[in-house]
Design a protein around this motif. Sequence first.
Motif, PDB file in Angstrom:
ATOM      1  N   THR A   1      44.411  48.010  59.309  1.00 22.72           N
ATOM      2  CA  THR A   1      43.582  47.955  60.515  1.00 22.72           C
ATOM      3  C   THR A   1      42.527  49.044  60.426  1.00 22.72           C
ATOM      4  O   THR A   1      42.847  50.212  60.224  1.00 22.72           O
ATOM      5  CB  THR A   1      44.432  48.151  61.780  1.00 22.72           C
ATOM      6  OG1 THR A   1      45.370  47.075  61.898  1.00 22.72           O
ATOM      7  CG2 THR A   1      43.553  48.181  63.026  1.00 22.72           C
ATOM      8  N   ILE A   2      41.270  48.651  60.569  1.00 22.87           N
ATOM      9  CA  ILE A   2      40.187  49.637  60.614  1.00 22.87           C
ATOM     10  C   ILE A   2      39.728  49.744  62.063  1.00 22.87           C
ATOM     11  O   ILE A   2      38.945  48.934  62.557  1.00 22.87           O
ATOM     12  CB  ILE A   2      39.023  49.245  59.687  1.00 22.87           C
ATOM     13  CG1 ILE A   2      39.507  49.140  58.242  1.00 22.87           C
ATOM     14  CG2 ILE A   2      37.895  50.273  59.792  1.00 22.87           C
ATOM     15  CD1 ILE A   2      38.413  48.821  57.237  1.00 22.87           C
TER      16      ILE A   2
ATOM     17  N   THR B   1      50.970  39.245  56.095  1.00 24.25           N
ATOM     18  CA  THR B   1      50.000  39.953  56.949  1.00 24.25           C
ATOM     19  C   THR B   1      48.584  39.605  56.536  1.00 24.25           C
ATOM     20  O   THR B   1      48.307  39.291  55.380  1.00 24.25           O
ATOM     21  CB  THR B   1      50.164  41.485  56.864  1.00 24.25           C
ATOM     22  OG1 THR B   1      49.908  41.902  55.523  1.00 24.25           O
ATOM     23  CG2 THR B   1      51.546  41.925  57.281  1.00 24.25           C
ATOM     24  N   ASP B   2      47.672  39.675  57.519  1.00 25.25           N
ATOM     25  CA  ASP B   2      46.259  39.596  57.193  1.00 25.25           C
ATOM     26  C   ASP B   2      45.889  40.833  56.380  1.00 25.25           C
ATOM     27  O   ASP B   2      46.508  41.892  56.521  1.00 25.25           O
ATOM     28  CB  ASP B   2      45.422  39.547  58.471  1.00 25.25           C
ATOM     29  CG  ASP B   2      45.671  38.278  59.273  1.00 25.25           C
ATOM     30  OD1 ASP B   2      46.011  37.242  58.668  1.00 25.25           O
ATOM     31  OD2 ASP B   2      45.533  38.334  60.513  1.00 25.25           O
ATOM     32  N   LEU B   3      44.859  40.720  55.549  1.00 22.41           N
ATOM     33  CA  LEU B   3      44.485  41.835  54.691  1.00 22.41           C
ATOM     34  C   LEU B   3      43.848  42.956  55.498  1.00 22.41           C
ATOM     35  O   LEU B   3      44.346  44.088  55.518  1.00 22.41           O
ATOM     36  CB  LEU B   3      43.527  41.342  53.600  1.00 22.41           C
ATOM     37  CG  LEU B   3      43.080  42.360  52.552  1.00 22.41           C
ATOM     38  CD1 LEU B   3      44.262  43.093  51.926  1.00 22.41           C
ATOM     39  CD2 LEU B   3      42.241  41.681  51.492  1.00 22.41           C
ATOM     40  N   PHE B   4      42.738  42.668  56.201  1.00 15.38           N
ATOM     41  CA  PHE B   4      42.072  43.668  57.038  1.00 15.38           C
ATOM     42  C   PHE B   4      41.876  43.124  58.444  1.00 15.38           C
ATOM     43  O   PHE B   4      41.454  41.977  58.621  1.00 15.38           O
ATOM     44  CB  PHE B   4      40.700  44.050  56.467  1.00 15.38           C
ATOM     45  CG  PHE B   4      40.765  44.989  55.304  1.00 15.38           C
ATOM     46  CD1 PHE B   4      40.912  46.358  55.493  1.00 15.38           C
ATOM     47  CD2 PHE B   4      40.664  44.504  54.009  1.00 15.38           C
ATOM     48  CE1 PHE B   4      40.965  47.227  54.413  1.00 15.38           C
ATOM     49  CE2 PHE B   4      40.712  45.367  52.926  1.00 15.38           C
ATOM     50  CZ  PHE B   4      40.864  46.737  53.128  1.00 15.38           C
ATOM     51  N   THR B   5      42.167  43.965  59.427  1.00 10.75           N
ATOM     52  CA  THR B   5      41.864  43.669  60.820  1.00 10.75           C
ATOM     53  C   THR B   5      40.908  44.747  61.309  1.00 10.75           C
ATOM     54  O   THR B   5      41.253  45.931  61.318  1.00 10.75           O
ATOM     55  CB  THR B   5      43.134  43.666  61.684  1.00 10.75           C
ATOM     56  OG1 THR B   5      44.029  42.668  61.195  1.00 10.75           O
ATOM     57  CG2 THR B   5      42.802  43.384  63.141  1.00 10.75           C
ATOM     58  N   VAL B   6      39.712  44.342  61.701  1.00  7.82           N
ATOM     59  CA  VAL B   6      38.673  45.307  62.063  1.00  7.82           C
ATOM     60  C   VAL B   6      38.446  45.290  63.569  1.00  7.82           C
ATOM     61  O   VAL B   6      38.160  44.237  64.152  1.00  7.82           O
ATOM     62  CB  VAL B   6      37.354  44.997  61.334  1.00  7.82           C
ATOM     63  CG1 VAL B   6      36.270  46.009  61.722  1.00  7.82           C
ATOM     64  CG2 VAL B   6      37.563  44.993  59.820  1.00  7.82           C
ATOM     65  N   THR B   7      38.562  46.462  64.181  1.00  8.27           N
ATOM     66  CA  THR B   7      38.239  46.625  65.598  1.00  8.27           C
ATOM     67  C   THR B   7      37.216  47.737  65.821  1.00  8.27           C
ATOM     68  O   THR B   7      36.726  47.911  66.931  1.00  8.27           O
ATOM     69  CB  THR B   7      39.506  46.941  66.424  1.00  8.27           C
ATOM     70  OG1 THR B   7      40.109  48.150  65.925  1.00  8.27           O
ATOM     71  CG2 THR B   7      40.519  45.807  66.334  1.00  8.27           C
ATOM     72  N   GLY B   8      36.912  48.498  64.774  1.00 10.58           N
ATOM     73  CA  GLY B   8      35.925  49.562  64.885  1.00 10.58           C
ATOM     74  C   GLY B   8      34.508  49.026  64.764  1.00 10.58           C
ATOM     75  O   GLY B   8      34.279  47.930  64.244  1.00 10.58           O
TER      76      GLY B   8
END
Length: 218
Positions: free
Chosen positions: A85-86, A117-124
């Motif tokens: 998670t970013i 799991t998903d590789l990357f989850t971006v919230t930033g």
Amino acid sequence: MGLTVREKYAWQQFMDEKHNGMGNLIPGTPLFVYPGTSATHLAYIRDRHKYVYATYDAAYADVVSGRGDAIVLMPGAHTLTAGATIAKNNVSVFGWEAWAGLKVQRPSASIVAPAATDLFTVTGTDVAFRGVTLIPITQKVGITFSAAALRLAVTGCHIDMNVAVAHTSTKGIIATGAAVDTYIAGNTFYSLGAHGPFVDVTGLLNYHVADNDFIVLT
């Protein structure tokens, strides 16, 4: 500014790799990740760079949100302990070719998603992926991002969906909310042919998706 102060500043720039190259072009700090097990190679890299890590997770932990830091992935297969998670702002993830200004069909630095799991989850906000090979697993996503992920950029990456078992729930880059100013360009998406969408722009506002190669094996 006195000479002594300028010398101290110049030395600090040199130590922080801000004197030339990409390190001078980003506002923050470059953090290098070497994925191999060779102590000799790791020592070599640490002799030449100030911030060197053995895993992506360790490097991300030292990223300062909003500073403009860059995580630079050296050649090889990088693994994650969990889906990444970013949530920090203004973070860039570079493959070493992109860091050096080189363009390649498939970047040599790759990241494989952990199981289930998903590789990357971006919230930033202002997060970028530049010149990295991203490998999602079956029924998961390479990059998923929320409405909070303003100005997400994905350029020069290779999204390899060919290693996963064919399934329509295996996806490339997927928006989960009305993010603004998304930029996805110059990437290669590679698939077995029975996967979900390479890119899903549903709900996005003012986005740019162009100049990508979509390769489907049948």
